[in-house]
Design an enzyme around this catalytic site. Structure first.
Site, PDB file in Angstrom:
ATOM      1  N   GLU A 280       0.960  -1.376   0.080  1.00 18.59           N
ATOM      2  CA  GLU A 280       0.134   0.292  -0.282  1.00 18.59           C
ATOM      3  C   GLU A 280       0.481   1.272   0.134  1.00 18.59           C
ATOM      4  OE1 GLU A 280      -4.836   0.936   2.188  1.00 18.59           O
ATOM      5  OE2 GLU A 280      -3.087  -0.167   2.981  1.00 18.59           O
ATOM      6  N   HIS A 301       5.387 -27.909  -0.937  1.00 18.50           N
ATOM      7  CA  HIS A 301       5.064 -28.177  -1.313  1.00 18.50           C
ATOM      8  C   HIS A 301       4.176 -28.236  -2.613  1.00 18.50           C
ATOM      9  CE1 HIS A 301       6.015 -31.734   1.473  1.00 18.50           C
ATOM     10  NE2 HIS A 301       6.921 -30.758   2.559  1.00 18.50           N
ATOM     11  N   LYS A 416     -13.927   1.886  -3.887  1.00 19.54           N
ATOM     12  CA  LYS A 416     -14.576   2.186  -3.044  1.00 19.54           C
ATOM     13  C   LYS A 416     -15.766   3.140  -3.821  1.00 19.54           C
ATOM     14  CE  LYS A 416     -11.567   2.378   1.026  1.00 19.54           C
ATOM     15  NZ  LYS A 416     -11.134   3.443   1.787  1.00 19.54           N
TER      16      LYS A 416
END
Length: 428
Positions: A280, A301, A416
């Site tokens: 960010e 794995h 947003k």
């Protein structure tokens, strides 16, 4: 307390620190004189020496009260409002603590399945809530808190519910501050000059961490010690700046991603906090490394194949905690059907360390993947405070090396606005 090791990076990809020294000195002065981009959000820099001592006393007193009265604390917040606290709590207490108050997390998602399950779980818990938001209008947190408040009042009544809610928000103004004053909640201040992802050592992190039974005064001491240790631009001694410069150098060499690796499941959320801090802060203007995370040996794995033999787009940074807080020994088995008797008498930490050393050699030598190793002696309250400051000051230096503002997040606002428009919110 922290040592950064660059020995597992090929010489042609290992930084010459002298080439960065002049720039680092200039940025260091810019940070500490607060003259750079985002200078109004550098409050975390001096927080370990100028924090509100009386507020800390209230935090400790209230957390002790909560621990005696309630079995569960719900931390209601998203991003920096909960990640730092969760990182510290799990790094020190582990994933299944036996003695401390249970801490659960809400207001960090819009997932209906998770939300319903948490609320159903809380029906049978004697719980309290810590809601964290500067504005009080962050969608995920606001929805989460409304649901929690309704459940509290239904379960315990309105008057009793007030005693079970703590809010951490603006000093003046904002929806949560207004509600807190109206209802009479215990309130702590999220300082105006500290952004969410840098806020873990403010009340945002201190109250939940104290409720988990961790010594927050020791955390602040570790934060303070780190502030002193990294308060110089000397690249021969400043481990935080060395880390920032080496990752910048690898980025310029064409690496697209940094993968933070831990060999402890307890540190998974510490990596999540680190990802938010760097992604960010730096992911702007088409710049910066993509920060990813992995937990070894588990992810060996799955992702291990790509890291070893895939396209060379990433380098690894390993959090090497030398001394685990707990350990156990492998016992002999008379039948030895699993063939593990050769490990009898060995501690699990010993085996985990050999897996670390074997993987480090495989990835760096055979796979030609650069590996930075961040060595930390042990994980306790003072250490985690030190670690938080180490990464915060590294992040500030790293972003400024890219000529970016470390403290804004313009891209986050776009989703947003789109979401509010689709939901039919006024003004969107």
């Amino acid at each position: 307390m922290i040592k950064v090791n660059f020995e597992n990076i090929a010489k042609n990809k290992r930084i010459n620190f002298k080439s960065y020294s002049k720039t680092v000195k200039s940025i260091h002065e810019m940070i500490h004189n607060k003259t750079g981009l985002g200078k109004e959000f550098l409050g975390w820099l001096d927080y370990p020496i100028n924090y509100d001592k009386e507020e800390l006393k209230r935090i400790i007193k209230k957390s002790n009260e909560f621990k005696k009265k309630y079995d569960t604390l719900v931390v209601c917040g998203i991003g920096g409002s909960y990640l730092g606290a969760r990182a510290a709590i799990e790094a020190i207490n582990g994933l299944y603590p036996q003695k401390s108050m249970q801490i659960v997390y809400f207001g960090n998602t819009l997932d209906p399945d998770y939300s319903v399950q948490i609320l159903n779980y809380l029906e049978n818990r004697n719980f309290a809530v810590c809601v964290i938001s500067k504005s009080g209008t962050t969608t995920e947190t606001a929805i989460g808190f409304r649901l929690l408040k309704n459940l509290l009042e239904k379960k315990f009544g309105k008057e009793e519910s007030k005693n079970r809610i703590v809010s951490i928000t603006n000093k003046i103004g904002g929806a949560l501050k207004t509600l807190s004053d109206k209802e009479g909640y215990e309130t702590y201040i999220l300082p105006d000059d500290i952004g969410g992802r840098f806020s873990v050592m403010s009340p945002v992190g201190l109250f939940p961490i104290a409720c988990a039974g961790i010594d927050v005064q020791q955390m602040l001491e570790g934060f303070k010690e780190a502030r002193k240790e990294y308060d110089n631009p000397d690249l021969s001694t400043n481990e935080a700046y060395k880390y920032a410069c080496q990752r910048n150098f690898l980025y310029k060499k064409g690496y697209a991603s940094e993968m933070m690796v831990t060999y402890s499941l307890n540190n998974k959320m510490l990596i999540e906090w680190w990802k938010q801090l760097f992604d960010e802060s730096e992911g702007k203007n088409g710049e910066a490394l993509l920060c990813a995370g992995a937990t070894f040996t588990t992810d060996l794995h799955s992702m291990g194949q790509f890291i070893q033999d895939g396209k060379k787009v990433l380098f690894e940074t390993i959090l090497n905690i030398k001394k685990p807080n707990n350990d156990l020994e492998i016992k002999a088995d008379k039948d030895d059907l699993d063939g593990l008797n050769y490990l009898k008498g060995k501690k699990l930490s010993y085996i985990n360390n050999k897996a670390y050393n074997g993987t480090l050699e495989a990835h760096s030598k055979t796979g030609k993947v650069p590996n930075i190793v961040i060595e930390i002696e042990k994980m306790d309250a003072k250490s985690i405070g030190h670690i938080f400051y180490f990464f915060m000051i590294s992040c500030a230096m790293s972003a400024y090396l890219l000529n970016l503002n470390p403290f804004n997040q313009p891209g986050v606002e776009i989703y947003k606005k789109n979401m509010f428009h689709l939901l039919g919110k006024n003004g969107y």
